[in-house]
Design a protein around this motif. Structure first.
Motif, short mmCIF file in Angstrom:
data_model
loop_
_atom_site.label_atom_id
_atom_site.label_comp_id
_atom_site.label_asym_id
_atom_site.label_seq_id
_atom_site.Cartn_x
_atom_site.Cartn_y
_atom_site.Cartn_z
N PRO A 1 0.86 -1.17 0.00
CA PRO A 1 0.00 0.00 0.00
C PRO A 1 0.91 1.24 0.00
O PRO A 1 2.02 1.14 0.54
CB PRO A 1 -0.76 -0.11 1.32
CG PRO A 1 -0.62 -1.54 1.76
CD PRO A 1 0.69 -2.01 1.19
N PRO A 2 0.52 2.37 -0.58
CA PRO A 2 -0.82 2.68 -1.10
C PRO A 2 -1.03 2.35 -2.57
O PRO A 2 -1.99 2.84 -3.15
CB PRO A 2 -0.87 4.21 -0.90
CG PRO A 2 0.54 4.66 -1.18
CD PRO A 2 1.43 3.53 -0.72
N THR A 3 -0.18 1.54 -3.19
CA THR A 3 -0.45 1.18 -4.59
C THR A 3 -1.67 0.25 -4.63
O THR A 3 -1.97 -0.43 -3.63
CB THR A 3 0.75 0.42 -5.21
OG1 THR A 3 0.89 -0.83 -4.53
CG2 THR A 3 2.05 1.21 -5.09
N PRO A 4 -2.35 0.18 -5.77
CA PRO A 4 -3.48 -0.76 -5.88
C PRO A 4 -3.05 -2.19 -5.55
O PRO A 4 -3.77 -2.92 -4.87
CB PRO A 4 -3.90 -0.62 -7.35
CG PRO A 4 -3.50 0.78 -7.72
CD PRO A 4 -2.22 1.05 -6.97
N TRP A 5 -1.88 -2.59 -6.00
CA TRP A 5 -1.36 -3.93 -5.73
C TRP A 5 -1.29 -4.17 -4.21
O TRP A 5 -1.78 -5.19 -3.70
CB TRP A 5 0.03 -4.05 -6.36
CG TRP A 5 0.66 -5.40 -6.37
CD1 TRP A 5 0.38 -6.47 -5.56
CD2 TRP A 5 1.70 -5.82 -7.26
NE1 TRP A 5 1.21 -7.52 -5.89
CE2 TRP A 5 2.03 -7.15 -6.93
CE3 TRP A 5 2.42 -5.21 -8.30
CZ2 TRP A 5 3.02 -7.88 -7.61
CZ3 TRP A 5 3.41 -5.92 -8.96
CH2 TRP A 5 3.70 -7.24 -8.62
N GLY A 6 -0.72 -3.22 -3.50
CA GLY A 6 -0.64 -3.34 -2.04
C GLY A 6 -2.02 -3.37 -1.41
O GLY A 6 -2.27 -4.12 -0.45
N MET A 7 -2.93 -2.56 -1.96
CA MET A 7 -4.30 -2.53 -1.43
C MET A 7 -5.00 -3.87 -1.65
O MET A 7 -5.83 -4.29 -0.84
CB MET A 7 -5.11 -1.40 -2.07
CG MET A 7 -4.67 0.01 -1.65
SD MET A 7 -4.48 0.18 0.14
CE MET A 7 -6.19 -0.03 0.66
N ALA A 8 -4.65 -4.55 -2.74
CA ALA A 8 -5.23 -5.87 -3.00
C ALA A 8 -4.93 -6.79 -1.81
O ALA A 8 -5.81 -7.50 -1.30
CB ALA A 8 -4.65 -6.46 -4.29
N ASN B 1 -5.06 -15.00 10.25
CA ASN B 1 -4.45 -13.68 10.44
C ASN B 1 -3.32 -13.53 9.41
O ASN B 1 -2.33 -14.26 9.46
CB ASN B 1 -3.91 -13.68 11.87
CG ASN B 1 -3.39 -12.34 12.27
OD1 ASN B 1 -3.74 -11.31 11.70
ND2 ASN B 1 -2.50 -12.35 13.26
N ILE B 2 -3.51 -12.60 8.46
CA ILE B 2 -2.55 -12.46 7.36
C ILE B 2 -1.71 -11.21 7.54
O ILE B 2 -2.24 -10.13 7.78
CB ILE B 2 -3.31 -12.38 6.01
CG1 ILE B 2 -4.13 -13.65 5.78
CG2 ILE B 2 -2.33 -12.14 4.86
CD1 ILE B 2 -5.11 -13.56 4.62
N LYS B 3 -0.39 -11.37 7.41
CA LYS B 3 0.50 -10.21 7.49
C LYS B 3 1.14 -9.95 6.12
O LYS B 3 1.58 -10.88 5.45
CB LYS B 3 1.58 -10.46 8.55
CG LYS B 3 2.41 -9.22 8.78
CD LYS B 3 3.31 -9.32 9.98
CE LYS B 3 4.22 -8.10 9.97
NZ LYS B 3 5.47 -8.32 10.69
N LEU B 4 1.18 -8.69 5.73
CA LEU B 4 1.74 -8.31 4.42
C LEU B 4 3.27 -8.20 4.46
O LEU B 4 3.82 -7.60 5.39
CB LEU B 4 1.18 -6.94 4.00
CG LEU B 4 -0.11 -6.92 3.17
CD1 LEU B 4 -1.21 -7.71 3.80
CD2 LEU B 4 -0.53 -5.50 2.87
N TYR B 5 3.90 -8.77 3.45
CA TYR B 5 5.35 -8.63 3.27
C TYR B 5 5.63 -8.00 1.91
O TYR B 5 5.95 -8.70 0.94
CB TYR B 5 6.06 -9.98 3.42
CG TYR B 5 6.09 -10.46 4.85
CD1 TYR B 5 7.19 -10.19 5.67
CD2 TYR B 5 5.02 -11.15 5.41
CE1 TYR B 5 7.21 -10.62 7.00
CE2 TYR B 5 5.03 -11.57 6.74
CZ TYR B 5 6.12 -11.30 7.52
OH TYR B 5 6.15 -11.71 8.83
N PRO B 6 5.47 -6.67 1.79
CA PRO B 6 5.75 -6.01 0.52
C PRO B 6 7.25 -5.98 0.22
O PRO B 6 8.07 -6.30 1.10
CB PRO B 6 5.20 -4.59 0.71
CG PRO B 6 4.94 -4.42 2.16
CD PRO B 6 5.01 -5.76 2.83
#
Ligand code: X2X
Length: 344
Positions: free
Chosen positions: A41-48, A65-70
């Motif tokens: 985030p804040p890209t659309p991909w990250g928002m997905a 429980n999901i954690k994001l690893y950009p």
């Protein structure tokens, strides 16, 4: 007396089992599932990824429980290794670009065929139709569980040197390209000097001027303020768009109850729909406001006329023809038919 004690304890044990059953289904659940992405985030991909994680948490009451690893940080930024890592379980789940998984799943190069998809209706005709189903079967065979489609978007070319209106304008230009060899072929066919590198390496290369240009969806241009690293020229040529795919590692998937699998799948479908709207924002409305924003940053925005575009189509046609059998002649034929029959 003994029998009664025995029966009582048997009943108690059975009761304990019944109570324990739902808890046991969760005892093999991980406290956190690791979701890999290139852009956060804040890209659309990250928002997905964010929308998917939020919906799953809410609908499973926190069981999953999901954690994001950009930044594909679970594999040190090496985005072309994402698919293997996912299959091996280094990554639990991902929202990934078809481009980054193409080295392992050659059919995914379909979306990278130059000028195959002339508009968003063509993209939808593929992902939302038979071709999309066929590709999901391939991904399933390749060892992951595909759930839904999202979108990174049309990849437009930007550079620091000059306005690109014809292939000759690209001559000798150093262009950063992504990880599938089809991109090196395309930029070579256009007379440019392509250099393949990860997105992590591309950003410093753009800042230092080690490369002259790059291609990515335009939301990234504004999010990263690419004009501040010398990217003064943008050409919208719409040569390809990369979809995103929501997937889960097979062992992780099998560890969930059917009810939770259903929740995760539906949440991916819902997140994908919402994200595709975000990815197209500013590009589908009259006057394409996103292009105006970019021009407002002092950037020269060149929109190719149909005749100018046709010159690029012709110049890259040998690459299309070369890659068609690698991707699968039947699959490409199916895609061409679906696009020809699309609703506009
Ligand atoms: O590396 C890129 O250019 C990016 C962010 O678009 C992908 O991961 C395909």
């Amino acid at each position: 007396m003994k029998l009664r004690t025995f029966l009582a304890s048997a009943v108690a044990a059975a009761a304990a089992l019944t109570v324990a059953a739902p808890a046991m289904a969760q005892s093999n659940y991980k406290s956190e599932y690791r979701l890999s992405l290139v852009l956060g985030p804040p890209t659309p991909w990250g928002m997905a990824g964010q929308i998917w994680a939020d919906l799953v948490k809410e609908r499973t009451q926190g069981r999953i429980n999901i954690k994001l690893y950009p930044g594909v940080s679970l594999i040190q930024g090496d985005q072309t290794r994402e698919f293997s890592a996912l299959r091996q379980g280094v990554i639990d789940m991902a929202v990934g670009s078809t481009i980054n998984w193409s080295p392992q799943v050659k059919q995914l190069n379909l979306f990278s065929l130059p000028f195959l998809m002339p508009d968003y209706a063509a993209v939808d005709a593929l992902t939302q139709g038979e071709v999309g189903k066929e590709i999901f079967k391939t991904l399933d065979k390749a060892g992951v569980v595909p759930l839904a489609w999202g979108e990174n978007g049309y990849r437009e070319i930007t550079n620091s040197k000059r306005a690109i209106e014809k292939p000759e304008d690209l001559k000798g230009m150093k262009i950063r390209v992504v990880g599938s060899p089809i991109f090196a072929d395309m930029f070579t066919a256009l007379g440019a000097n392509p250099t393949q590198m990860s997105w992590a390496d591309a950003q410093p290369a753009l800042s230092s001027g080690a490369v002259d240009g790059q291609e990515n969806p335009l939301f990234l241009f504004t999010v990263l303020k690419m004009h501040t690293v010398g990217q003064k020229f943008v050409t919208t040529w719409g040569y390809m768009a990369d979809p995103l795919v929501f997937v889960v590692n097979k062992d992780i998937w099998n560890s969930w109850t059917p009810a939770d699998q259903g929740i995760v799948r539906q949440a991916a479908v819902d997140a994908g729909k919402q994200e595709i709207v975000l990815a197209r924002k500013g590009l589908v409305e009259a006057g394409k406001p996103l292009l105006k924003d970019i021009a407002g940053m002092g950037v020269t925005v060149t929109q190719l006329t149909p005749a100018q575009r046709e010159v690029f189509v012709k110049a890259t046609r040998p690459v299309y023809d070369k890659w068609k059998p690698t991707i699968g002649t039947n699959l490409v034929d199916m895609a061409e038919k679906a696009i020809a029959a699309r609703k506009q």
